[in-house]
Write an enzyme that holds these catalytic residues in place. Structure first.
Site, short mmCIF file in Angstrom:
data_model
loop_
_atom_site.label_atom_id
_atom_site.label_comp_id
_atom_site.label_asym_id
_atom_site.label_seq_id
_atom_site.Cartn_x
_atom_site.Cartn_y
_atom_site.Cartn_z
N ARG A 150 30.66 32.74 26.11
CA ARG A 150 30.45 33.52 27.35
C ARG A 150 29.32 34.54 27.15
O ARG A 150 28.52 34.76 28.05
CB ARG A 150 31.76 34.20 27.76
CG ARG A 150 32.76 33.22 28.36
CD ARG A 150 34.16 33.78 28.39
NE ARG A 150 34.29 34.99 29.19
CZ ARG A 150 35.29 35.83 29.09
NH1 ARG A 150 36.27 35.61 28.22
NH2 ARG A 150 35.35 36.89 29.85
N ARG A 202 42.29 42.70 25.44
CA ARG A 202 42.62 42.74 26.88
C ARG A 202 43.93 41.99 27.15
O ARG A 202 44.19 40.92 26.63
CB ARG A 202 41.51 42.08 27.69
CG ARG A 202 41.93 41.91 29.15
CD ARG A 202 40.84 41.54 30.08
NE ARG A 202 40.03 40.45 29.62
CZ ARG A 202 38.83 40.17 30.14
NH1 ARG A 202 38.33 40.92 31.08
NH2 ARG A 202 38.14 39.16 29.68
N ARG A 223 25.27 35.41 39.10
CA ARG A 223 25.22 35.27 37.64
C ARG A 223 24.05 34.42 37.19
O ARG A 223 23.88 34.21 35.99
CB ARG A 223 26.51 34.59 37.17
CG ARG A 223 27.49 35.49 36.49
CD ARG A 223 28.71 34.64 36.24
NE ARG A 223 29.49 35.11 35.16
CZ ARG A 223 30.63 35.78 35.32
NH1 ARG A 223 31.05 36.09 36.52
NH2 ARG A 223 31.33 36.13 34.27
N ARG A 225 44.12 36.22 28.65
CA ARG A 225 43.43 35.17 29.40
C ARG A 225 43.06 34.01 28.48
O ARG A 225 42.70 34.25 27.33
CB ARG A 225 42.15 35.76 30.03
CG ARG A 225 42.21 35.85 31.52
CD ARG A 225 41.13 36.68 32.09
NE ARG A 225 39.77 36.18 31.86
CZ ARG A 225 38.69 36.78 32.34
NH1 ARG A 225 38.80 37.87 33.06
NH2 ARG A 225 37.49 36.31 32.09
N LYS A 227 33.83 45.67 34.24
CA LYS A 227 33.55 45.50 35.68
C LYS A 227 34.86 45.54 36.48
O LYS A 227 34.97 46.26 37.47
CB LYS A 227 32.81 44.18 35.94
CG LYS A 227 31.49 44.07 35.20
CD LYS A 227 30.77 42.77 35.50
CE LYS A 227 31.49 41.51 35.06
NZ LYS A 227 31.67 41.37 33.60
P1 AP5 Z 1 37.43 44.35 32.07
O1 AP5 Z 1 37.39 45.41 33.10
O2 AP5 Z 1 38.47 43.28 32.18
O3 AP5 Z 1 35.97 43.69 31.89
P2 AP5 Z 1 35.13 42.73 32.82
O4 AP5 Z 1 33.72 43.20 32.78
O5 AP5 Z 1 35.77 42.62 34.17
O6 AP5 Z 1 35.26 41.40 31.99
P3 AP5 Z 1 35.54 39.89 32.36
O7 AP5 Z 1 35.80 39.19 31.04
O8 AP5 Z 1 36.60 39.74 33.42
O9 AP5 Z 1 34.18 39.46 32.92
P4 AP5 Z 1 33.60 38.09 32.97
O10 AP5 Z 1 32.39 38.40 33.74
O11 AP5 Z 1 33.39 37.35 31.71
O12 AP5 Z 1 34.78 37.22 33.64
P5 AP5 Z 1 35.01 36.66 35.08
O13 AP5 Z 1 36.44 36.73 35.37
O14 AP5 Z 1 34.04 37.22 36.06
O15 AP5 Z 1 37.55 45.09 30.64
C1 AP5 Z 1 37.67 44.34 29.43
C2 AP5 Z 1 38.69 45.05 28.49
O16 AP5 Z 1 38.15 46.29 28.05
C3 AP5 Z 1 40.04 45.43 29.19
O17 AP5 Z 1 41.07 45.24 28.27
C4 AP5 Z 1 39.88 46.90 29.59
O18 AP5 Z 1 41.14 47.57 29.59
C5 AP5 Z 1 38.97 47.41 28.46
N1 AP5 Z 1 38.04 48.44 28.95
C6 AP5 Z 1 37.37 48.48 30.15
N2 AP5 Z 1 36.56 49.55 30.22
C7 AP5 Z 1 36.69 50.21 29.01
C8 AP5 Z 1 36.09 51.38 28.46
N3 AP5 Z 1 35.19 52.09 29.17
N4 AP5 Z 1 36.44 51.75 27.19
C9 AP5 Z 1 37.36 51.02 26.49
N5 AP5 Z 1 37.97 49.89 26.96
C10 AP5 Z 1 37.63 49.49 28.21
O19 AP5 Z 1 34.55 35.11 34.89
C11 AP5 Z 1 35.35 34.19 34.15
C12 AP5 Z 1 34.72 32.79 34.23
O20 AP5 Z 1 34.66 32.34 35.61
C13 AP5 Z 1 33.26 32.69 33.75
O21 AP5 Z 1 33.19 32.54 32.35
C14 AP5 Z 1 32.78 31.44 34.52
O22 AP5 Z 1 33.23 30.25 33.93
C15 AP5 Z 1 33.47 31.61 35.87
N6 AP5 Z 1 32.64 32.36 36.84
C16 AP5 Z 1 32.92 33.58 37.40
N7 AP5 Z 1 31.94 33.97 38.23
C17 AP5 Z 1 31.01 32.97 38.21
C18 AP5 Z 1 29.75 32.80 38.83
N8 AP5 Z 1 29.24 33.72 39.67
N9 AP5 Z 1 29.07 31.66 38.58
C19 AP5 Z 1 29.56 30.71 37.76
N10 AP5 Z 1 30.74 30.82 37.11
C20 AP5 Z 1 31.45 31.94 37.32
#
Ligand code: AP5
Length: 222
Positions: free
Chosen positions: A172, A129, A90, A161, A16
């Site tokens: 997660r 990552r 979410r 991270r 994402k």
């Molecule tokens: P990346 O682009 O970083 O993936 P992502 O989908 O953004 O993953 P996240 O782990 O950031 O998502 P998340 O939803 O768990 O975390 P968030 O920060 O929102 O890609 C991942 C890796 O793969 C990278 O190394 C990239 O280079 C590689 N890659 C990408 N595309 C590729 C491809 N096509 N092929 C190969 N490699 C590829 O949330 C973190 C925490 O915050 C949550 O756990 C929760 O505690 C809290 N939180 C956030 N939002 C909320 C909410 N709305 N409600 C409650 N708690 C929340």
């Protein structure tokens, strides 16, 4: 041009953030990533950040009321071009709160872009990552920086991270399937869901997104 109000939906590690960086470069959208915002609050040790920290560290979701209030403020400030929500909603309760906020402001959703990736691929992606303090994201194998451990954009050191540890990643993913996946059905029933195959290379995933958005703009004009 029509306003585009988008949600990027998908499991942790689906790509994402990677795709959002490209969408932000090509479309004039206000980017609202709840994970990034919560990490900023945590780093600044605000009341919200301190309350959110223990949930994030264990891979659980931060309570709905805290996240929803934070997003409402961000949407309030969004300029006319539209917005791109990453990581929100979410839960079904967050989706209800978003609907109410958008209704109030008269800004309907244009599409929900689901980046679909199976769990085994996600574990490999998250394990490799690395990111800089300003949020530029890399992968040690799939998307390495030019110089190992250094961000191409700002020369800052790359780090892992703290919620990317294997046991937290498993939690997660469990939380995603239990609390976030029901949104897929909800948005499909509203005919807003667009599925993107996230297992392909980043450029190919982006091509699908662009094609989907082009179709969505045409649909809005029809
Ligand atoms: P990346 O682009 O970083 O993936 P992502 O989908 O953004 O993953 P996240 O782990 O950031 O998502 P998340 O939803 O768990 O975390 P968030 O920060 O929102 O890609 C991942 C890796 O793969 C990278 O190394 C990239 O280079 C590689 N890659 C990408 N595309 C590729 C491809 N096509 N092929 C190969 N490699 C590829 O949330 C973190 C925490 O915050 C949550 O756990 C929760 O505690 C809290 N939180 C956030 N939002 C909320 C909410 N709305 N409600 C409650 N708690 C929340």
């Amino acid at each position: 041009m029509n306003e585009l109000n988008l949600i990027l939906l998908g499991p942790p590690g689906a790509g994402k953030g990677t795709q959002a960086a490209r969408l932000r470069d090509d479309f004039d959208l206000r980017y609202i990533a709840t994970g990034d915002l919560l990490r900023e609050h945590r780093a600044r040790e605000t009341d919200l950040g301190l309350r959110a920290a223990r949930y994030m560290a264990s891979g659980r979701l931060v309570p709905d009321d805290l996240v929803t209030a934070m997003v409402a403020e961000e949407i309030e400030d969004a300029p006319g071009g539209g917005f791109l929500l990453d990581g929100f909603p979410r839960t079904l309760a967050q989706a209800d709160a978003l609907d109410a906020e958008l209704d109030r402001r008269g800004h309907p959703l244009s599409a929900v872009l689901l980046i679909d990736v199976p769990d085994d691929v996600l574990v490999e992606r998250i394990g490799g990552r690395r990111q800089c303090p300003d949020g530029h994201v890399y992968h040690v194998i799939f998307d390495p920086p030019a110089r190992e451990g250094i961000c191409d954009h700002d020369g800052k050191p790359l780090m892992q991270r703290d919620d990317d540890k294997p046991e937290t990643v498993r939690e997660r993913l469990r939380v995603y399937h239990e609390q976030t996946e029901p949104l897929v059905e909800r948005y499909a029933a509203q005919d807003l869901l667009r599925r993107i195959d996230g297992t392909l290379a980043p450029d190919e995933v982006y091509e699908q997104l662009r094609a989907t958005l082009a179709a969505s703009r045409l649909e809005q004009r029809a």
